[in-house]
Design an enzyme around this catalytic site. Structure first.
Site, PDB file in Angstrom:
ATOM      1  N   LYS A  42     -58.729  92.164 -16.045  1.00  0.00           N
ATOM      2  CA  LYS A  42     -60.025  92.015 -15.382  1.00  0.00           C
ATOM      3  C   LYS A  42     -59.934  91.100 -14.178  1.00  0.00           C
ATOM      4  O   LYS A  42     -60.831  91.052 -13.353  1.00  0.00           O
ATOM      5  CB  LYS A  42     -61.115  91.570 -16.371  1.00  0.00           C
ATOM      6  CG  LYS A  42     -60.823  90.338 -17.175  1.00  0.00           C
ATOM      7  CD  LYS A  42     -61.819  90.199 -18.345  1.00  0.00           C
ATOM      8  CE  LYS A  42     -61.230  89.346 -19.452  1.00  0.00           C
ATOM      9  NZ  LYS A  42     -61.792  89.545 -20.741  1.00  0.00           N
ATOM     10  N   LYS A  70     -49.983  95.346 -16.389  1.00  0.00           N
ATOM     11  CA  LYS A  70     -51.050  95.395 -17.398  1.00  0.00           C
ATOM     12  C   LYS A  70     -52.429  95.528 -16.725  1.00  0.00           C
ATOM     13  O   LYS A  70     -52.650  94.926 -15.673  1.00  0.00           O
ATOM     14  CB  LYS A  70     -50.979  94.074 -18.189  1.00  0.00           C
ATOM     15  CG  LYS A  70     -51.939  93.976 -19.338  1.00  0.00           C
ATOM     16  CD  LYS A  70     -51.891  92.592 -19.975  1.00  0.00           C
ATOM     17  CE  LYS A  70     -52.710  91.578 -19.196  1.00  0.00           C
ATOM     18  NZ  LYS A  70     -53.020  90.340 -19.910  1.00  0.00           N
ATOM     19  N   LYS A 113     -49.832  82.288 -15.195  1.00  0.00           N
ATOM     20  CA  LYS A 113     -51.102  81.720 -14.711  1.00  0.00           C
ATOM     21  C   LYS A 113     -50.865  80.539 -13.787  1.00  0.00           C
ATOM     22  O   LYS A 113     -51.635  80.312 -12.863  1.00  0.00           O
ATOM     23  CB  LYS A 113     -52.006  81.329 -15.884  1.00  0.00           C
ATOM     24  CG  LYS A 113     -52.657  82.525 -16.528  1.00  0.00           C
ATOM     25  CD  LYS A 113     -53.973  82.156 -17.197  1.00  0.00           C
ATOM     26  CE  LYS A 113     -54.670  83.394 -17.730  1.00  0.00           C
ATOM     27  NZ  LYS A 113     -55.757  83.077 -18.654  1.00  0.00           N
TER      28      LYS A 113
HETATM   29  P1  TYM Z   1     -57.955  87.968 -23.481  1.00  0.00           P
HETATM   30  O1  TYM Z   1     -59.350  87.498 -23.322  1.00  0.00           O
HETATM   31  O2  TYM Z   1     -57.074  87.971 -22.288  1.00  0.00           O
HETATM   32  O3  TYM Z   1     -57.953  89.447 -24.055  1.00  0.00           O
HETATM   33  C1  TYM Z   1     -58.662  89.797 -25.237  1.00  0.00           C
HETATM   34  C2  TYM Z   1     -57.862  90.814 -26.016  1.00  0.00           C
HETATM   35  O4  TYM Z   1     -57.616  91.978 -25.225  1.00  0.00           O
HETATM   36  C3  TYM Z   1     -56.227  92.289 -25.247  1.00  0.00           C
HETATM   37  N1  TYM Z   1     -55.864  92.898 -23.960  1.00  0.00           N
HETATM   38  C4  TYM Z   1     -55.260  94.075 -23.820  1.00  0.00           C
HETATM   39  N2  TYM Z   1     -54.826  94.961 -24.727  1.00  0.00           N
HETATM   40  C5  TYM Z   1     -54.239  96.097 -24.260  1.00  0.00           C
HETATM   41  N3  TYM Z   1     -54.071  96.358 -22.937  1.00  0.00           N
HETATM   42  C6  TYM Z   1     -54.485  95.477 -22.000  1.00  0.00           C
HETATM   43  N4  TYM Z   1     -54.324  95.759 -20.707  1.00  0.00           N
HETATM   44  C7  TYM Z   1     -55.110  94.274 -22.425  1.00  0.00           C
HETATM   45  N5  TYM Z   1     -55.638  93.212 -21.774  1.00  0.00           N
HETATM   46  C8  TYM Z   1     -56.087  92.369 -22.725  1.00  0.00           C
HETATM   47  C9  TYM Z   1     -55.529  90.960 -25.470  1.00  0.00           C
HETATM   48  O5  TYM Z   1     -54.235  91.141 -26.004  1.00  0.00           O
HETATM   49  C10 TYM Z   1     -56.472  90.289 -26.444  1.00  0.00           C
HETATM   50  O6  TYM Z   1     -56.203  90.694 -27.765  1.00  0.00           O
HETATM   51  N6  TYM Z   1     -55.577  84.112 -25.640  1.00  0.00           N
HETATM   52  C11 TYM Z   1     -56.465  85.244 -25.864  1.00  0.00           C
HETATM   53  C12 TYM Z   1     -57.782  84.855 -26.477  1.00  0.00           C
HETATM   54  C13 TYM Z   1     -57.699  84.059 -27.732  1.00  0.00           C
HETATM   55  C14 TYM Z   1     -57.333  84.537 -29.000  1.00  0.00           C
HETATM   56  C15 TYM Z   1     -57.450  83.429 -29.875  1.00  0.00           C
HETATM   57  C16 TYM Z   1     -56.911  85.777 -29.473  1.00  0.00           C
HETATM   58  C17 TYM Z   1     -58.014  82.751 -27.852  1.00  0.00           C
HETATM   59  N7  TYM Z   1     -57.876  82.374 -29.150  1.00  0.00           N
HETATM   60  C18 TYM Z   1     -57.153  83.543 -31.227  1.00  0.00           C
HETATM   61  C19 TYM Z   1     -56.605  85.884 -30.829  1.00  0.00           C
HETATM   62  C20 TYM Z   1     -56.726  84.786 -31.679  1.00  0.00           C
HETATM   63  C21 TYM Z   1     -56.751  85.929 -24.545  1.00  0.00           C
HETATM   64  O7  TYM Z   1     -56.646  85.357 -23.505  1.00  0.00           O
HETATM   65  O8  TYM Z   1     -57.239  87.195 -24.673  1.00  0.00           O
END
Ligand code: TYM
Length: 336
Positions: free
Chosen positions: A201, A198, A116
């Site tokens: 969005k 990956k 990032k």
């Molecule tokens: P975020 O918002 O990027 O994504 C949310 C969830 O979607 C999963 N994900 C994917 N899984 C499979 N293939 C993909 N291409 C893909 N893109 C995204 C992510 O692994 C995630 O599970 N840091 C986290 C948010 C967060 C969080 C937490 C998660 C904040 N606090 C506490 C768990 C527990 C994030 O940016 O997810």
């Protein structure tokens, strides 16, 4: 979150746009299933999203839409604690305390921070750096046993475990040590335009990802354009990244095994297969789109859900935070 004998699940998603098929398959879809067996808490983690510059009005709308999307996907707010992170102040408070138990070197090794900061070179802010301490706070406040996430969050989760263990070693058993819960299939859904990357969005190319609110015809069109290889065989094999990705997606939305998929498309070529994947995904997401439209027309209901969720989350998480504050030696706050 009732029946204490059940294990506790926590997970979160950033409201940085409409969820992708990757978010859905890697995370949210599993959150829905887990509600049956566990005590679950799910959060729209809006404070995490502030680490990247947001347009305020758009961001507010996206957060509301993301909350509605969770419900539209099948998260039941009567069953699971469902809330918006910034409504529950304990997250920010614990995050600060935990950042004092997190090493600079540990945060410097986070691949998401490196990625990032390269992508947003003009805004490498401190929040981006300490992001994992906030994530640890999210998880640890709820005495979480399991964290269902996609593969990309594994490193952050390991750090949460390390922080919790370090804290417990100093102060006794305060935190539950959370385990990652990563699906066997679909933990990393890949981009349709470049299957070595990956699905995300924030991809500049809209054809690289499926948004779960895309119209059926758009979904089918994007799958038809998906990058595959110059081969003809629908088989799951090393080196066939594009086909492996499409087979994974098809398998998760239809429940069919890779063997069944290989038989179904044997000798049929990629065109037929891609169309079938597109149609299966469009069918699968149809109800989500309908639920979303209905929910967005009922703002009062949404507000009631996220308000109740935040109240319960605050109550639950305050118990953990108070314990932490006591352990580290802060004077008890008697301000009501
Ligand atoms: P975020 O918002 O990027 O994504 C949310 C969830 O979607 C999963 N994900 C994917 N899984 C499979 N293939 C993909 N291409 C893909 N893109 C995204 C992510 O692994 C995630 O599970 N840091 C986290 C948010 C967060 C969080 C937490 C998660 C904040 N606090 C506490 C768990 C527990 C994030 O940016 O997810």
């Amino acid at each position: 979150m009732s029946e204490q004998t059940k294990k506790i699940i926590f997970s979160g998603i950033q409201p940085t746009g409409v969820f992708t098929l990757g978010n859905y398959i890697g995370a949210v879809r599993n959150w829905v299933t887990l509600q049956e067996e566990y005590n679950c808490a799910y959060s729209i983690v809006d404070m995490h999203a502030l680490t990247v510059r947001q347009d305020p009005q758009k961001f507010r709308q996206q957060s509301l839409e993301s909350f509605a999307l969770l419900l539209a996907c099948g998260i039941n707010p009567d069953k699971s604690l469902t809330f918006i992170q910034s409504h529950v102040r304990t997250h920010a408070e614990l995050s600060w305390i935990l950042s004092c138990y997190t090493q600079f070197g540990e945060l410097s090794r986070m691949t998401q921070f490196k990625d990032k900061s390269a992508k947003h070179a003009d805004n490498v802010n401190v929040g981006l750096f300490t992001y994992p301490a906030l994530m640890a706070a999210d998880i640890l406040l709820y005495k979480t046993d399991l964290v269902p996430v996609g593969a990309d969050q594994k490193q952050h989760l390991e750090l949460s475990r390390d922080i919790a263990t370090r804290f417990n070693n100093l102060y006794g058993n305060v935190f539950t040590i959370p385990e990652p819960y990563i699906p066997k299939i679909g933990a990393k859904v890949m981009s349709l335009a470049d299957p070595t990357k990956k699905m995300s969005k924030s991809d500049d190319n809209v054809n690289a990802f499926i948004s779960i609110l895309d119209k059926p015809e758009v979904i089918v069109k994007k799958f038809k354009r998906a990058v595959t290889d110059s081969d003809m065989e629908v088989v799951y094999r090393e080196g066939k990244d594009g086909i492996n990705n499409l087979m994974t997606i098809y398998s998760t939305v239809t429940g069919k095994s890779f063997d069944e998929i290989e038989n179904e498309f044997s000798g049929k070529g990629y065109g037929v297969f891609k169309t079938a994947v597109g149609e299966a995904v469009a069918d699968h997401l149809g109800p989500v789109r309908e639920n979303f439209e209905r929910l967005m027309n009922d703002k009062a209901y949404l507000q009631e859900c996220y308000t109740k969720g935040a109240q319960k989350a605050l109550q639950f998480s305050t118990r953990t935070l108070d314990k932490v504050k006591h352990k580290v030696g802060l004077v008890k706050n008697e301000v009501k």
